[in-house]
Design an enzyme around this catalytic site. Structure first.
Site, PDB file in Angstrom:
ATOM      1  N   HIS A 152       0.828  -1.217   0.000  1.00  0.00           N
ATOM      2  CA  HIS A 152       0.000   0.000   0.000  1.00  0.00           C
ATOM      3  C   HIS A 152       0.860   1.264   0.000  1.00  0.00           C
ATOM      4  O   HIS A 152       0.374   2.353  -0.289  1.00  0.00           O
ATOM      5  CB  HIS A 152      -0.947  -0.010   1.200  1.00  0.00           C
ATOM      6  CG  HIS A 152      -2.275   0.636   0.923  1.00  0.00           C
ATOM      7  ND1 HIS A 152      -2.411   1.712   0.065  1.00  0.00           N
ATOM      8  CD2 HIS A 152      -3.526   0.367   1.376  1.00  0.00           C
ATOM      9  CE1 HIS A 152      -3.688   2.074   0.014  1.00  0.00           C
ATOM     10  NE2 HIS A 152      -4.383   1.266   0.789  1.00  0.00           N
ATOM     11  N   ASP A 200      -7.507  -8.533 -17.687  1.00  0.00           N
ATOM     12  CA  ASP A 200      -7.575  -9.756 -18.501  1.00  0.00           C
ATOM     13  C   ASP A 200      -6.151 -10.196 -18.837  1.00  0.00           C
ATOM     14  O   ASP A 200      -5.467  -9.566 -19.631  1.00  0.00           O
ATOM     15  CB  ASP A 200      -8.372  -9.477 -19.783  1.00  0.00           C
ATOM     16  CG  ASP A 200      -8.460 -10.691 -20.710  1.00  0.00           C
ATOM     17  OD1 ASP A 200      -7.826 -11.726 -20.413  1.00  0.00           O
ATOM     18  OD2 ASP A 200      -9.144 -10.596 -21.742  1.00  0.00           O
TER      19      ASP A 200
END
Length: 433
Positions: free
Chosen positions: A169, A375
């Protein structure tokens, strides 16, 4: 379970983790993290699982195509680490910078002993397979400290995949991580360069004096999942729109509606805990990329942390008695205050001042940051969910899209109440879900 012959617990066989380095040599040196990155860095590694249903390969081609898809994914990762070369480095021990070492990211190839259907498409809570088996880990003896990204691709016997991601993060917010993973998918599918050019420029973000870090308490948070239906969301929107039509003409978003519901339900569940007049809060990470136009050389492609914590604070009794339309109004007010608050923060006159105690719940909305569009060469995921059961010092909620079979509505992954309040919270959510 769909397969009656499956009596034993499913297993996952993992290959030894390998380091995927950038495809060509990349610049060295040290790059500073921004002040927002350093604040977010306290969250450590964030874990998510992307679930890909079996692609429509013929049976004969399944294993062959799965193997080819993984080779392409690894290649896409190596090539993406060239423009995103800091990701192949390590966060410095100080937490203030990234050392661009070019070491690479850990990649684990794994195979499950079952189909996705055997484990309910990883859709059940608790999971029917230990979650940690789906998450990447470095090679034995290698430290987790400083790692920026790890990937595990787990093949199921049906041809489906689960891709487990752990990201730092300190280096990415959700949108930034999704941007990186989208680029991996693009290059795995044959694009020469990512459609979005990455931008580092962390040093352009202002560095105002920050208040001392909050005192953190370790909670014993219970993991729960609730589905808020499209009908319930529409009902809250209608209620708000009717109430607001005469005054402001504002429109209630899905985020506003769901946030009002969980805020009210949690306040009702906690009714026995704090005194009536003590405050309860719901805080949420509001995206601020658009507010850095003119500050950053380019906003498009910036993959660092770009959020400001907005917060609604009300007396517990007031939240329990408020209508959902009133709570939507309060959420909208907090959202509308973000540009001014963020500008104040950049000038050093406004601080993050949200106490991270049990009275505060923080929301992350993952339903629209881009994880669902990635994808890698085997289609878009049918389901994406966080797996952060190790985080016990912040009561938190994640909004995600329900699995494809239940599209519409929002799934809320909850780690925001202790055992004492878990049953009451589930009951209140069920009334409004």
């Amino acid at each position: 379970m769909s397969n009656s012959s499956m009596t034993s617990t499913p297993t996952i066989a993992r290959s030894p983790p390998e380091l995927i380095a950038p495809a060509v040599p990349t610049p060295g040196g040290t790059l500073p993290l921004s002040s927002i990155d350093r604040t977010a860095g306290g969250a450590g590694l964030v874990n998510l699982i992307q679930v890909f249903p079996p692609p429509s390969f013929t049976t004969a081609r399944k294993s062959q195509d799965a193997a080819a898809a993984l080779v392409a994914m690894r290649d896409g990762l190596a090539r993406t680490l060239v423009p995103y070369y800091p990701v192949a480095g390590r966060v410095a021990p100080s937490g203030l910078a990234v050392n661009c070492t070019g070491e690479g990211v850990w990649f684990v190839d794994a195979a499950a002993s079952c189909t996705l259907a055997d484990v309910d498409g990883l859709d059940s809570s608790p999971l029917l397979i230990p979650g940690e088996l789906l998450l990447p880990r470095p090679a034995p003896g290698q430290k987790l400290d400083g790692l920026i990204l790890m990937v595990q691709a787990t093949r199921f016997t049906c041809g489906g995949f689960a891709v487990g991601i752990s990201f730092s993060h300190a280096v990415f917010d959700g949108q930034g991580a999704a941007q990186f993973l989208t680029a991996v998918g693009e290059l795995a599918r044959g694009l020469q360069v990512p459609s979005v050019t990455p931008v580092w420029h962390r040093d352009a973000v202002p560095d105002p004096p920050s208040p001392p870090p909050p005192q953190l308490t370790e909670f014993r948070l219970v993991a729960q999942v609730a589905d808020i239906s499209a009908e319930s969301i529409a009902r809250v929107k209608d209620e708000f729109n009717q109430a607001a039509a005469t005054s402001t003409g504002e429109v209630c978003s899905t985020f506003d509606a769901v946030t009002a519901v969980v805020f009210k339900c949690r306040a009702l569940a906690l009714a026995s805990a704090p005194p009536d007049d003590s405050d309860v809060r719901i805080a949420f990470a509001a995206g601020t990329r658009h507010l850095l136009r003119g500050v950053l050389p380019a906003v498009e492609g910036y993959y660092g942390n770009c959020v400001y914590l907005a917060c609604v604070t009300r007396a517990g009794k007031a939240v329990r008695e408020a209508s959902l339309a009133e709570l939507v109004g309060a959420v909208r007010e907090a959202k509308e205050a973000v540009p001014a608050r963020f500008a104040g923060w950049m000038r050093g006159v406004d601080h993050y001042d949200v106490p991270l105690d049990y009275s505060t719940v923080t929301v992350s909305d993952w339903s629209r940051v881009g994880f669902h569009e990635v994808d890698y060469g085997f289609g878009a995921p049918g389901y994406v969910f966080p797996l952060n059961d190790h985080v016990n010092f912040v009561a938190s909620l994640n909004y995600i899209r329900p699995p494809a079979a239940r599209r519409g509505g929002i799934r809320v992954v909850l780690r925001c109440v202790e055992e004492l309040h878990a049953a009451a919270f589930a009951v209140e959510l069920a009334k409004l879900a």
